[in-house]
Every structure is written in C-alpha cells, then in structure tokens.
Design a protein around this motif. Structure first.
Motif, PDB file in Angstrom:
ATOM      1  N   PRO A  28       0.839  -1.200   0.000  1.00 12.87           N
ATOM      2  CA  PRO A  28       0.000   0.000   0.000  1.00 12.87           C
ATOM      3  C   PRO A  28       0.875   1.251   0.000  1.00 12.87           C
ATOM      4  N   VAL A  29       0.572   2.177  -0.905  1.00  8.31           N
ATOM      5  CA  VAL A  29       1.293   3.449  -0.987  1.00  8.31           C
ATOM      6  C   VAL A  29       0.355   4.533  -0.481  1.00  8.31           C
ATOM      7  N   VAL A  30       0.648   5.076   0.690  1.00  8.26           N
ATOM      8  CA  VAL A  30      -0.268   5.990   1.371  1.00  8.26           C
ATOM      9  C   VAL A  30       0.436   7.299   1.700  1.00  8.26           C
ATOM     10  N   LYS A  31      -0.253   8.402   1.506  1.00 14.85           N
ATOM     11  CA  LYS A  31       0.218   9.714   1.922  1.00 14.85           C
ATOM     12  C   LYS A  31      -0.898  10.425   2.681  1.00 14.85           C
ATOM     13  N   VAL A  32      -0.530  11.177   3.701  1.00 16.92           N
ATOM     14  CA  VAL A  32      -1.493  11.980   4.451  1.00 16.92           C
ATOM     15  C   VAL A  32      -0.944  13.384   4.611  1.00 16.92           C
ATOM     16  N   TRP A  55      -4.583   6.000  11.783  1.00 21.93           N
ATOM     17  CA  TRP A  55      -4.074   7.378  11.742  1.00 21.93           C
ATOM     18  C   TRP A  55      -3.993   7.913  13.167  1.00 21.93           C
ATOM     19  N   TYR A  56      -2.812   8.430  13.536  1.00 21.86           N
ATOM     20  CA  TYR A  56      -2.583   8.991  14.858  1.00 21.86           C
ATOM     21  C   TYR A  56      -2.345  10.498  14.732  1.00 21.86           C
ATOM     22  N   PRO A  57      -3.020  11.313  15.544  1.00 17.67           N
ATOM     23  CA  PRO A  57      -2.774  12.759  15.490  1.00 17.67           C
ATOM     24  C   PRO A  57      -1.407  13.105  16.069  1.00 17.67           C
ATOM     25  N   MET A 106      -6.058  12.207   2.590  1.00 15.21           N
ATOM     26  CA  MET A 106      -5.400  10.910   2.480  1.00 15.21           C
ATOM     27  C   MET A 106      -5.417  10.444   1.030  1.00 15.21           C
ATOM     28  N   ARG A 107      -4.350   9.737   0.661  1.00 17.83           N
ATOM     29  CA  ARG A 107      -4.224   9.244  -0.711  1.00 17.83           C
ATOM     30  C   ARG A 107      -3.607   7.854  -0.660  1.00 17.83           C
ATOM     31  N   LEU A 108      -4.206   6.894  -1.377  1.00 17.34           N
ATOM     32  CA  LEU A 108      -3.775   5.512  -1.284  1.00 17.34           C
ATOM     33  C   LEU A 108      -3.962   4.794  -2.618  1.00 17.34           C
ATOM     34  N   THR A 122      -6.665   5.253  -7.645  1.00 16.45           N
ATOM     35  CA  THR A 122      -6.252   6.030  -6.475  1.00 16.45           C
ATOM     36  C   THR A 122      -7.452   6.333  -5.588  1.00 16.45           C
ATOM     37  N   TRP A 123      -7.295   6.045  -4.312  1.00 12.91           N
ATOM     38  CA  TRP A 123      -8.310   6.362  -3.295  1.00 12.91           C
ATOM     39  C   TRP A 123      -7.937   7.681  -2.643  1.00 12.91           C
TER      40      TRP A 123
END
Length: 539
Positions: free
Chosen positions: A468-472, A497-499, A509-511, A523-524
């Motif tokens: 999984p390729v995720v960006k926040v 997800w942790y604050p 978020m992008r996944l 892309t999600w």
C-alpha cells in the motif's frame, strides 16, 4: 431563490416517478396558437439570441402567481394531473411522448415551449391552457387562472409506459434528471452553476424556453433546445437525448455568454445527497445502514489516472478543487445497488442511478470542484460536483462545452485496474479482536479499511507482495495490514491514523496498491475530520 428554498420546492418530486400524461401535439399546435406564433428557428439563431441578450441588462421574468397557485402545498401541486389526450406527440403513437409541468409553489418562472419543424426551420409556440390539466383534488380555483401562465418544465415518457413512468424531467431553474431501467430518479444535473462556493451569492440560472423537434414514431431519441438566462450569463443549449433500454444518454452542446465577471463557473454541474455510508456514520442513527443517492466522486483524469473520492456529510461546509487538464470524465456514482446495504422501502436508494460526464470537446485547464454541505437527513441535497474552467470568465466572454451525460447504474467506462469496493472507518489504536481502552488506555487513533477488487487481483500468483502506498497531509500512520478477503476476491488495506497535534483541520489521504513497480489499483482519496482533542478518547 436560495439553494435551500429551491430544494424545498423540488421536494415534491423527490420520489416522483410519473403522473398521468399530457401536453399538446406539435403538428396541431396546439389550440390557442395562430400564425403570429410561428417564427424562424435553428440553433444558430438561438445562439445569436443568447449572445445578444448577454450584451444587455438582465430582466427578471418570474411572475406573480395567483394565490391559488402560490399558496399550494406539495401534495396539492402533485394532485394536478395532465390530460393524456393533450400530450405533445400523442397523435404520433410512437415511442416517446412529452408533457408539461404546471406552474405553482416555488416554480414561478414561466417557461415557454415551442414545437419545431426542422425542415421548414420554424417553431410554433405551445400556449398554456387550463384545459390541458385535471385539477381534481388539487384545490385549485380555476377562475384565478387568467392568461398564458406558461409552464414550469417538462417530462418525457417512453413506450410502452406512456402514461405511467416518466424517464426524463426538466423542472426548476436549470435542473434536470433522468432514470435508468429501474425507473427510479436520483441525483440531478443542471445547465449551469454560478458561484456555488464564493464570496458572492449563488445564482440559479433558469431555462426559460424550450424547443422540441418531433421525432420519428419508431425513434427513442429526440432533440430539444434550451435558452438559459441569469443575471451573470445566458446560454444556448442543444440536448440530443437517447432513451435507451437500460440508460439515458444526453449529448449536450452548451454555449455560454457572460454578462459580467463570474468568479466561479460550474460546467456540467450535478447535485446529489449523501447522509451516511460505510465510512461516515455521524448521521446514521436510523434503521438504515446507509442513506445516499451517490457514495463517491469518480474522476478519470486527463493523464489517465482513475481517482475514487468517497463522499462525506461533514459537520461544516467543505470545498475541494481537483486540478486537471482535458479530463476524460467524471461523475457522482452510486456504486452499491444491494438492497441489504440500505434496507429502504420508501426511497429505494439501491435503485438510484449514477451520472457520468464524458467531454466531447477539449475543456482545457481547470478543476473538478466538489462541494459538501452538512445535512441532517435525506430530504436536502448536499453534494455538488462540476467543472470549473481556469480561464477567467469576464463580461463578454463566450465559452462552448460539448459533453455527454450517461444516466445509468454505473459509468459506461471503468479502469482496467482494481477499484475501490468500500471504505470503512472506526476506532483504532488496538489489535483487531480486542477492545480499546482496557489494554490500550492511553492511545487514541482512527482506523481505516479500504477494500480493492477487480483488475485481476484474484489471478495474481499466491504470495504476491501487495504494497500500500499511502500519503497523508498531517498526522502519522501505523499498524498497516494487507489482507486477502476471499468473500470479495480482493484485498483489504487496514491502517491507523494517529494525530500529532491538536489541529482539527481536515486530513487529506491518498492511497493505491502496487506490487514491485506495477500499479494495481485506482487512487483512493479521502478527507477525514479529526475530533477536538477533548474528544479523542474511547467511551
């Protein structure tokens, strides 16, 4: 008219699927017409008229309705029925027929209707007459119906149900809708949106005139032209509407002429409702697991990327702009058509169609804009999506957009990659199968699960590594898990997800998933709204 007032006026038709027919046969033209009602008509003349109007000041043509119509309830308005013998193409005995909506309630704009002879290039006006309608049980005092009040809009019927279920409806401002083979209306489209998210008051342009070309009796396709008018712009539109067996397809030629500067112009706008779904549960304290006309915004970007953006019902208004150049398509999609997902026997959300926009001309640079408005329930639309051109719209500017609208269960095109099947969200910060709080007392996190299916995922060799390729935009991601789910023949990506601050700003978020350097999915995109710090604890 403000958005909420217009939507309230339209509520009378939220679940409406047809009243008995009526209108006036084109060739007869219709009682009350005379030779003075015949005028030249072709699309070039309509475009010239719209351009000329844009060079002069706007004139409000809405009318003061007689009290018997102005004070109507939605129930009274719906009680007005059309005489089937007066339908526009009744004498053709063909595949299609048209009838008109009565003015009343909030529908005060008189809409003029014309029948077009494309050979002679002439149009004959169809005048309002009380004899076209049946007023039993409506409470209408017919003695107050003086003069030509015009109509509020029109609806289209298809054989063999020429008197039961309409499949296309144009009613209110520039709003219109169509159905697929479920015969269930859902989201709406508009001719034009103006300043729906800016520091000025939103405008709702009106379709003020329609011209109908009479189709061949065997045809399920017809052409209608429309004149649009508002304080900021005019427009000349051509709709080529194909009423197919399982969907309605509209080929649209939209020509817009700016009267003055427009800060935000919405091309191919669509309006829908999202109250709650699998990931957004804030307003789901009902017997229904989900409540929505659409669950996601789909975008097929100009660079070929497919993007799925689940919709939200935010606590406060949210606006997002997704920049693009010459998009290949976009739409508001109802991806889930299972009755069990809604348990709804009134509005039938499982039957609601999706709406897909396919540009047929080059649109250039701009953005797909998404407006999400807080709503307390299912009776008010709260989602708007449209194309906003990058080029400044100044007074005298002319714009032309060609596109098709597909009203069908799902879009007519899809990515060959794996697609987002569902998005889920809930308490995080603990091991699945254990309760939060007791073993993890000082941890708070939000868990997300995104399911991907299709695209050949079920044919990958056993042991294929899925990454999984995720960006926040902010915060920290932990506890990743990728699971093969046999029941859906796809993969589930789980993460927490942790604050890292007390901020309550939305988290973007992008996944997507890949194996080695090979992209496996679309892309999600998602927008999460973290709670205030004092609410970041488990009950």
């Amino acid at each position: 008219m403000h958005r909420r007032d217009l939507l309230k006026a339209s509520l009378a038709f939220a679940a409406y699927t047809g009243l008995p027919t009526t209108t006036v046969f084109a060739a007869q033209s219709l009682s009350g017409s005379s030779s003075q009602d015949v005028e030249p008509f072709e699309f070039d003349l309509l475009k010239a008229q719209a351009k000329q109007m844009a060079a002069s000041a706007y004139v409000d043509t809405s009318q003061q309705l007689p009290p018997t119509l102005a004070k109507m309830t939605p129930q009274q308005f719906n009680a007005i029925q059309y005489d089937a013998d007066e339908s526009l193409w009744h004498d053709l005995k063909g595949q299609l027929d048209v009838q008109f909506f009565h003015v009343g309630m909030g529908f005060k704009q008189p809409v003029r209707m014309y029948s077009v002879d494309p050979v002679k290039k002439q149009a004959t006006e169809i005048h309002f007459r009380p004899e076209m309608f049946k007023y039993e049980n409506s409470g209408v005092d017919k003695s107050q119906l003086k003069g030509d009040l015009g109509f509020a809009g029109f609806k289209v019927f298809k054989s063999p149900e020429l008197t039961q279920h309409d499949i296309v409806s144009f009613l209110g401002a520039s709003y219109f809708r169509a159905v697929d083979d479920t015969k269930q209306y859902g989201l709406s489209a508009r001719g034009l949106a103006i300043n729906n998210f800016s520091d000025t008051v939103e405008e709702f342009p009106n379709f003020t005139k329609f011209w109908f070309e009479t189709p061949e009796p065997h045809s399920t396709r017809f052409v209608v032209y429309a004149l649009l008018d508002s304080p900021s712009a005019t427009g000349a539109y051509r709709f080529d509407i194909d009423c197919r067996a399982t969907q309605v397809v509209m080929a649209i030629d939209a020509n817009v002429y700016a009267r003055k500067e427009i800060k935000q112009l919405g091309i191919a706008p669509m309006t829908s409702m999202f109250s709650c779904g699998t990931h957004e549960r804030r307003m789901c304290d009902t017997i229904h697991p989900q409540i929505h006309d659409s669950d996601r915004l789909y975008m097929w970007r100009g660079n070929g990327e497919w993007v799925c953006r689940p919709l939200n019902n935010p606590a406060k208004l949210q606006f997002n702009a997704f920049e693009d150049k010459n998009p290949k398509g976009f739409g508001l999609v109802q991806s889930d058509h299972e009755f069990s997902s809604y348990q709804d026997t009134v509005d039938w959300y499982s039957r609601r169609p999706s709406l897909w926009v396919e540009p047929t001309t080059e649109w250039g640079e701009g953005s797909i804009d998404l407006l999400e408005i807080a709503t307390t329930g299912e009776t008010l639309d709260n989602i708007v999506a449209c194309w906003n051109p990058k080029v400044p719209v100044t007074a005298g500017k002319e714009l032309r957009y060609g596109y098709k609208l597909y009203w069908s269960a799902l879009p007519p095109v899809r990515t060959p990659l794996a697609q987002v099947h569902a998005t889920r969200s809930g308490m995080g910060g603990f091991v699945e199968g254990w309760a939060p709080g007791e073993h993890y007392p000082d941890v708070w996190a939000r868990r997300f699960a995104v399911d991907f299916v299709g695209g050949g995922l079920d044919t990958l060799p056993q042991g294929t590594g899925i990454e999984p390729v995720v960006k926040v935009s902010s915060g920290e991601l932990k506890d990743f898990h990728v699971l093969w789910i046999p029941d859906i023949k796809g993969y589930r990506v789980i993460f927490d997800w942790y604050p890292t601050s007390d901020s309550v700003d939305p988290i973007d978020m992008r996944l997507f998933i890949r194996t080695n350097d090979r992209t496996l999915s679309e892309t999600w995109l998602y927008q999460y709204f973290p709670p205030a710090p004092d609410r970041r604890r488990y009950p």
